[in-house]
Design a protein around this motif. Structure first.
Motif, PDB file in Angstrom:
ATOM      1  N   GLU A 131       0.837  -1.203   0.000  1.00  0.00           N
ATOM      2  CA  GLU A 131       0.000   0.000   0.000  1.00  0.00           C
ATOM      3  C   GLU A 131       0.871   1.252   0.000  1.00  0.00           C
ATOM      4  OE1 GLU A 131      -2.396  -0.582   3.443  1.00  0.00           O
ATOM      5  OE2 GLU A 131      -3.792  -1.965   2.456  1.00  0.00           O
ATOM      6  N   TRP A 132       1.940   1.214   0.781  1.00  0.00           N
ATOM      7  CA  TRP A 132       2.877   2.347   0.838  1.00  0.00           C
ATOM      8  C   TRP A 132       3.572   2.529  -0.512  1.00  0.00           C
ATOM      9  CZ3 TRP A 132       8.386   2.406   0.826  1.00  0.00           C
ATOM     10  CH2 TRP A 132       8.967   3.608   1.250  1.00  0.00           C
ATOM     11  N   SER A 137       4.304   5.071  -6.012  1.00  0.00           N
ATOM     12  CA  SER A 137       4.133   4.887  -7.454  1.00  0.00           C
ATOM     13  C   SER A 137       3.167   5.915  -8.039  1.00  0.00           C
ATOM     14  CB  SER A 137       3.635   3.468  -7.739  1.00  0.00           C
ATOM     15  OG  SER A 137       3.384   3.278  -9.104  1.00  0.00           O
ATOM     16  N   VAL A 138       2.063   6.142  -7.353  1.00  0.00           N
ATOM     17  CA  VAL A 138       1.083   7.112  -7.836  1.00  0.00           C
ATOM     18  C   VAL A 138       1.698   8.515  -7.870  1.00  0.00           C
ATOM     19  CG1 VAL A 138      -1.081   8.269  -7.284  1.00  0.00           C
ATOM     20  CG2 VAL A 138      -0.943   5.776  -7.175  1.00  0.00           C
ATOM     21  N   ALA A 139       2.435   8.853  -6.818  1.00  0.00           N
ATOM     22  CA  ALA A 139       3.065  10.180  -6.772  1.00  0.00           C
ATOM     23  C   ALA A 139       4.116  10.340  -7.863  1.00  0.00           C
ATOM     24  CB  ALA A 139       3.697  10.412  -5.398  1.00  0.00           C
ATOM     25  N   ALA A 140       4.821   9.246  -8.173  1.00  0.00           N
ATOM     26  CA  ALA A 140       5.900   9.313  -9.166  1.00  0.00           C
ATOM     27  C   ALA A 140       5.369   9.316 -10.590  1.00  0.00           C
ATOM     28  CB  ALA A 140       6.852   8.143  -8.976  1.00  0.00           C
ATOM     29  N   GLY A 141       4.231   8.658 -10.822  1.00  0.00           N
ATOM     30  CA  GLY A 141       3.737   8.537 -12.189  1.00  0.00           C
ATOM     31  C   GLY A 141       4.744   7.811 -13.060  1.00  0.00           C
ATOM     32  N   GLY A 174       2.703  -1.195  -8.347  1.00  0.00           N
ATOM     33  CA  GLY A 174       3.360  -0.293  -9.290  1.00  0.00           C
ATOM     34  C   GLY A 174       4.850  -0.463  -9.436  1.00  0.00           C
ATOM     35  N   ALA A 175       5.460  -1.463  -8.792  1.00  0.00           N
ATOM     36  CA  ALA A 175       6.903  -1.672  -8.922  1.00  0.00           C
ATOM     37  C   ALA A 175       7.261  -2.059 -10.343  1.00  0.00           C
ATOM     38  CB  ALA A 175       7.374  -2.743  -7.949  1.00  0.00           C
TER      39      ALA A 175
END
Length: 250
Positions: A131-132, A137-141, A174-175
């Motif tokens: 979750e972290w 991942s979302v913040a990095a895009g 998102g990895a």
């Protein structure tokens, strides 16, 4: 100096047409080492948190103040004209959005994030860690390549199944790359078959060559703190040599 490679282009370098030719990323620790490996022809560099911590006067595992670590990353990035991906342990307690902001401000193209606490030598809960990672991942895009380190071979049950289960959660979060650090080389083929993302393997002195690790399934090979340790040993030996000749003088 400014590197022009995008995160997508960096990730594409993990797609190898020849298995015995993995993407080899030397782990650097300061501007001098970064320039040396860039001038040797490596298209991308990585940092090692242990190596950077050592030259900053801290131990690896959470002692390094984030301001000093990200300051060191900035100095490394601006000293070379090739991209740099950063090892930042487990994020130094920073919130995901701040981690991404600091990485982008430093100018790096990717990062390693590990799923354990080095101080307690305990694995993080995999669901909570996923979750972290998802927030990171979302913040990095599409601006960073996220290399998720799986520490089961450090602190877990050392099985392919355990590493692959965590890897699956992190991939869903998102990895882009999975790094089962210290995975035995004989398990790399099973890990590569079980994990649907490029695999990062660690090369240690006296073990299988990067080419061999590639042929076993690694798309990417790094060195951790080993290169800085070798450099430190060389300096220590030089100091002793000079000390034996001149150190007793007043």
């Amino acid at each position: 100096m400014v590197a022009t490679m995008t995160a997508g282009e960096f990730l594409a370098l993990h797609d190898r047409t020849e298995p015995s030719d993995p993407l080899v990323l030397p782990n650097v620790w300061d501007a001098v080492s970064a320039r040396a490996f860039a001038e040797a022809g490596f298209p991308v560099l990585a940092t090692s948190s242990a190596a950077v911590a050592a030259v900053l006067g801290y131990r690896d595992g959470g002692d390094t103040p984030p301001d000093e670590m990200f300051g060191a990353l900035k100095r490394i990035v601006r000293s070379v004209d090739v991209p740099v991906t950063a090892d930042i342990e487990n994020g130094y307690g920073l919130a995901p959005v701040e981690i991404v902001e600091r990485l982008l401000d430093a100018g790096v193209i990717g990062c390693n994030l590990e799923d354990s606490d080095a101080a307690t030598k305990q694995l993080n809960d995999p669901v909570q860690h996923a979750e972290w990672l998802s927030e990171v991942s979302v913040a990095a895009g599409d601006r960073l390549v996220l290399n998720a380190r799986v520490d089961t071979f450090l602190f877990g049950d050392h099985s392919v199944e355990s590493a692959a289960k965590r890897a699956g959660l992190y991939i869903d979060a998102g990895a882009d790359v999975i790094y089962p650090i210290l995975a035995p080389e004989e398990l790399l083929p099973d890990l590569a078959n079980s994990i649907r993302r490029p695999l990062n393997a660690l090369h240690l002195p006296g073990t299988a060559s990067p080419s061999r690790l590639g042929s076993l399934g690694a798309a990417r090979v790094t060195f951790g703190g080993g290169l800085q340790k070798q450099s430190s040993d060389d300096i220590t030996e030089l100091a002793r040599k000079i000390g034996r000749a001149y150190g007793a003088q007043n």
